[in-house]
Design a protein around this motif. Structure first.
Motif, PDB file in Angstrom:
ATOM      1  N   HIS A  13       0.852  -1.187   0.000  1.00 44.60           N
ATOM      2  CA  HIS A  13       0.000   0.000   0.000  1.00 44.60           C
ATOM      3  C   HIS A  13       0.885   1.233   0.000  1.00 44.60           C
ATOM      4  N   GLY A  14       0.758   2.066  -1.026  1.00 41.52           N
ATOM      5  CA  GLY A  14       1.603   3.248  -1.121  1.00 41.52           C
ATOM      6  C   GLY A  14       3.062   2.861  -1.196  1.00 41.52           C
ATOM      7  N   ASN A  15       3.860   3.459  -0.343  1.00 41.38           N
ATOM      8  CA  ASN A  15       5.289   3.160  -0.317  1.00 41.38           C
ATOM      9  C   ASN A  15       5.654   2.236   0.837  1.00 41.38           C
ATOM     10  N   LYS A  16       4.640   1.490   1.332  1.00 41.85           N
ATOM     11  CA  LYS A  16       4.892   0.572   2.429  1.00 41.85           C
ATOM     12  C   LYS A  16       4.361  -0.816   2.080  1.00 41.85           C
ATOM     13  N   ILE A  17       5.006  -1.800   2.649  1.00 41.15           N
ATOM     14  CA  ILE A  17       4.524  -3.179   2.560  1.00 41.15           C
ATOM     15  C   ILE A  17       4.141  -3.613   3.972  1.00 41.15           C
ATOM     16  N   TYR A  18       2.896  -3.984   4.119  1.00 39.99           N
ATOM     17  CA  TYR A  18       2.384  -4.467   5.396  1.00 39.99           C
ATOM     18  C   TYR A  18       2.436  -5.993   5.410  1.00 39.99           C
ATOM     19  N   PHE A  19       2.615  -6.575   6.600  1.00 37.65           N
ATOM     20  CA  PHE A  19       2.709  -8.032   6.718  1.00 37.65           C
ATOM     21  C   PHE A  19       2.498  -8.406   8.173  1.00 37.65           C
ATOM     22  N   ILE A  20       2.396  -9.684   8.459  1.00 38.59           N
ATOM     23  CA  ILE A  20       2.339 -10.144   9.852  1.00 38.59           C
ATOM     24  C   ILE A  20       3.621 -10.891  10.183  1.00 38.59           C
ATOM     25  N   ASN A  21       3.988 -10.843  11.461  1.00 41.92           N
ATOM     26  CA  ASN A  21       5.250 -11.419  11.911  1.00 41.92           C
ATOM     27  C   ASN A  21       5.078 -11.923  13.344  1.00 41.92           C
ATOM     28  N   ASP A  22       5.789 -13.011  13.686  1.00 45.75           N
ATOM     29  CA  ASP A  22       5.654 -13.627  15.007  1.00 45.75           C
ATOM     30  C   ASP A  22       6.933 -13.547  15.829  1.00 45.75           C
ATOM     31  N   SER A  23       7.703 -12.490  15.674  1.00 46.52           N
ATOM     32  CA  SER A  23       8.983 -12.399  16.397  1.00 46.52           C
ATOM     33  C   SER A  23       8.789 -12.333  17.903  1.00 46.52           C
ATOM     34  N   ASP A  24       7.626 -11.847  18.375  1.00 53.03           N
ATOM     35  CA  ASP A  24       7.340 -11.791  19.811  1.00 53.03           C
ATOM     36  C   ASP A  24       6.532 -12.986  20.288  1.00 53.03           C
ATOM     37  N   GLY A  25       6.379 -13.996  19.444  1.00 52.57           N
ATOM     38  CA  GLY A  25       5.652 -15.200  19.831  1.00 52.57           C
ATOM     39  C   GLY A  25       4.214 -15.224  19.365  1.00 52.57           C
ATOM     40  N   VAL A  26       3.660 -14.080  18.965  1.00 52.84           N
ATOM     41  CA  VAL A  26       2.288 -13.985  18.463  1.00 52.84           C
ATOM     42  C   VAL A  26       2.318 -13.179  17.173  1.00 52.84           C
ATOM     43  N   MET A  27       1.549 -13.620  16.187  1.00 53.01           N
ATOM     44  CA  MET A  27       1.502 -12.912  14.905  1.00 53.01           C
ATOM     45  C   MET A  27       0.848 -11.540  15.078  1.00 53.01           C
ATOM     46  N   ASN A  28       1.610 -10.483  14.798  1.00 53.91           N
ATOM     47  CA  ASN A  28       1.108  -9.119  14.837  1.00 53.91           C
ATOM     48  C   ASN A  28       1.346  -8.446  13.492  1.00 53.91           C
ATOM     49  N   LEU A  29       0.715  -7.291  13.317  1.00 53.67           N
ATOM     50  CA  LEU A  29       0.822  -6.555  12.067  1.00 53.67           C
ATOM     51  C   LEU A  29       2.034  -5.631  12.099  1.00 53.67           C
ATOM     52  N   TYR A  30       2.787  -5.628  11.004  1.00 55.77           N
ATOM     53  CA  TYR A  30       3.972  -4.799  10.850  1.00 55.77           C
ATOM     54  C   TYR A  30       3.912  -4.058   9.515  1.00 55.77           C
ATOM     55  N   SER A  31       4.784  -3.066   9.396  1.00 59.00           N
ATOM     56  CA  SER A  31       4.947  -2.390   8.103  1.00 59.00           C
ATOM     57  C   SER A  31       6.438  -2.244   7.804  1.00 59.00           C
ATOM     58  N   TYR A  32       6.742  -2.144   6.521  1.00 68.09           N
ATOM     59  CA  TYR A  32       8.125  -1.894   6.075  1.00 68.09           C
ATOM     60  C   TYR A  32       8.084  -0.729   5.111  1.00 68.09           C
ATOM     61  N   ASP A  33       8.772   0.367   5.487  1.00 66.67           N
ATOM     62  CA  ASP A  33       8.820   1.562   4.653  1.00 66.67           C
ATOM     63  C   ASP A  33       9.917   1.391   3.602  1.00 66.67           C
ATOM     64  N   LEU A  34       9.513   1.411   2.341  1.00 69.76           N
ATOM     65  CA  LEU A  34      10.472   1.171   1.263  1.00 69.76           C
ATOM     66  C   LEU A  34      11.460   2.323   1.118  1.00 69.76           C
ATOM     67  N   GLY A  35      11.098   3.516   1.612  1.00 73.43           N
ATOM     68  CA  GLY A  35      12.006   4.656   1.522  1.00 73.43           C
ATOM     69  C   GLY A  35      13.042   4.636   2.615  1.00 73.43           C
ATOM     70  N   SER A  36      12.590   4.548   3.864  1.00 72.74           N
ATOM     71  CA  SER A  36      13.521   4.589   4.999  1.00 72.74           C
ATOM     72  C   SER A  36      14.102   3.218   5.332  1.00 72.74           C
ATOM     73  N   LYS A  37      13.537   2.154   4.734  1.00 76.69           N
ATOM     74  CA  LYS A  37      13.986   0.781   5.001  1.00 76.69           C
ATOM     75  C   LYS A  37      13.778   0.390   6.471  1.00 76.69           C
ATOM     76  N   GLN A  38      12.728   0.886   7.100  1.00 79.99           N
ATOM     77  CA  GLN A  38      12.478   0.620   8.509  1.00 79.99           C
ATOM     78  C   GLN A  38      11.239  -0.255   8.690  1.00 79.99           C
ATOM     79  N   ARG A  39      11.370  -1.229   9.607  1.00 79.75           N
ATOM     80  CA  ARG A  39      10.230  -2.044  10.022  1.00 79.75           C
ATOM     81  C   ARG A  39       9.557  -1.385  11.219  1.00 79.75           C
ATOM     82  N   LYS A  40       8.245  -1.537  11.311  1.00 78.40           N
ATOM     83  CA  LYS A  40       7.516  -0.970  12.436  1.00 78.40           C
ATOM     84  C   LYS A  40       6.403  -1.909  12.865  1.00 78.40           C
TER      85      LYS A  40
END
Length: 255
Positions: free
Chosen positions: A84-111
């Motif tokens: 969506h726009g300049n971000k890719i949204y996805f789910i990730n389980d790094s904390d043990g539970v699948m949560n929603l994250y985003s990756y900014d293609l410009g700044s290269k930052q996960r959130k």
């Protein structure tokens, strides 16, 4: 394994993309790139997989025939890329539970965008301005502008065909019966309701009507022939009631 093909909206033959395999694919807004996972683990029988099939989200340029990856967070799983726009949204389980994250293609930052502790986010789906997903058996919409999630009220309006009123022949459902003192009529229970029927001439009388949620059974005739006694679970427990055999209000006997 799953291969990726590209089909024009105008139709025509499908074109196989030069990627080894692909799953859970999302197009960029301009349609020139795709974000995808080579092998998804959503249909596996395990959770928190950390093996060799936990693959990064790949970005493939359909015009330049180039490939790059979104950096992973350790061995956790990234799933369901949504562009969506300049971000890719996805789910990730790094904390043990699948949560929603985003990756900014410009700044290269996960959130990290959500912070569920008990249930995974399941089957996220991207819309024009929100991502809808399931969590703990409920549906939520994550607003991409406000960054807030709200529960979606769901009402299922079924036809309820089996619950509609109908005429029913209950001859095969009689559970118990008793004769009147004169033998002219009999009282019986079927499908939780009490009826009296004539031996020869007369009409069938339904003594307990509009009680589809109440179960009445074991009817007997009083010695003087004027009333019917029966059990009913109207209060939640079976209690003894009487009712005039010609119809009328019921009287509760036991308390």
């Amino acid at each position: 394994y799953t291969k990726l093909f590209l089909v024009s909206p105008q139709g025509g033959s499908a074109r196989e993309l030069p990627v080894p395999r692909g799953d859970l694919t999302s197009f960029s807004p301009d349609g020139t790139k795709i974000a995808y996972i080579e092998t998804a683990q959503e249909f596996r029988t395990w959770k928190r997989y950390r093996g060799g099939w936990s693959l990064p989200i790949g970005i493939y340029d359909l015009k330049k025939n180039t490939y790059e990856e979104i950096p992973k967070a350790g061995k956790s799983m990234d799933m369901f890329p949504m562009w969506h726009g300049n971000k890719i949204y996805f789910i990730n389980d790094s904390d043990g539970v699948m949560n929603l994250y985003s990756y900014d293609l410009g700044s290269k930052q996960r959130k990290q965008l959500t912070d569920y502790k008990e249930y995974d986010i399941k089957w996220p789906s991207l819309g024009p301005d929100a991502i809808v997903y399931e969590n703990g058996g409920l549906l939520y919409a994550y607003n991409l502008d406000s960054g807030k999630a709200s529960q979606l009220p769901i009402e299922v309006h079924a036809e309820d065909i089996e619950a509609r009123p109908e005429f029913k022949n209950v001859a095969q459902n009689v559970g118990s019966f008793a004769l009147s003192p004169s033998g002219a009529r009999a009282v019986m229970e079927a499908r939780g309701n009490v009826f009296t029927v004539p031996a020869e001439h007369g009409s069938i009388r339904t003594l307990t009507t509009e009680h589809s949620s109440i179960h009445e059974l074991n009817p007997v005739w009083s010695p003087d022939g004027k009333s019917i006694a029966y059990l009913s679970d109207k209060t939640g427990e079976y209690e003894l009631y009487t009712r005039p055999q010609m119809g009328g209000a019921a009287t509760r006997i036991t308390m």
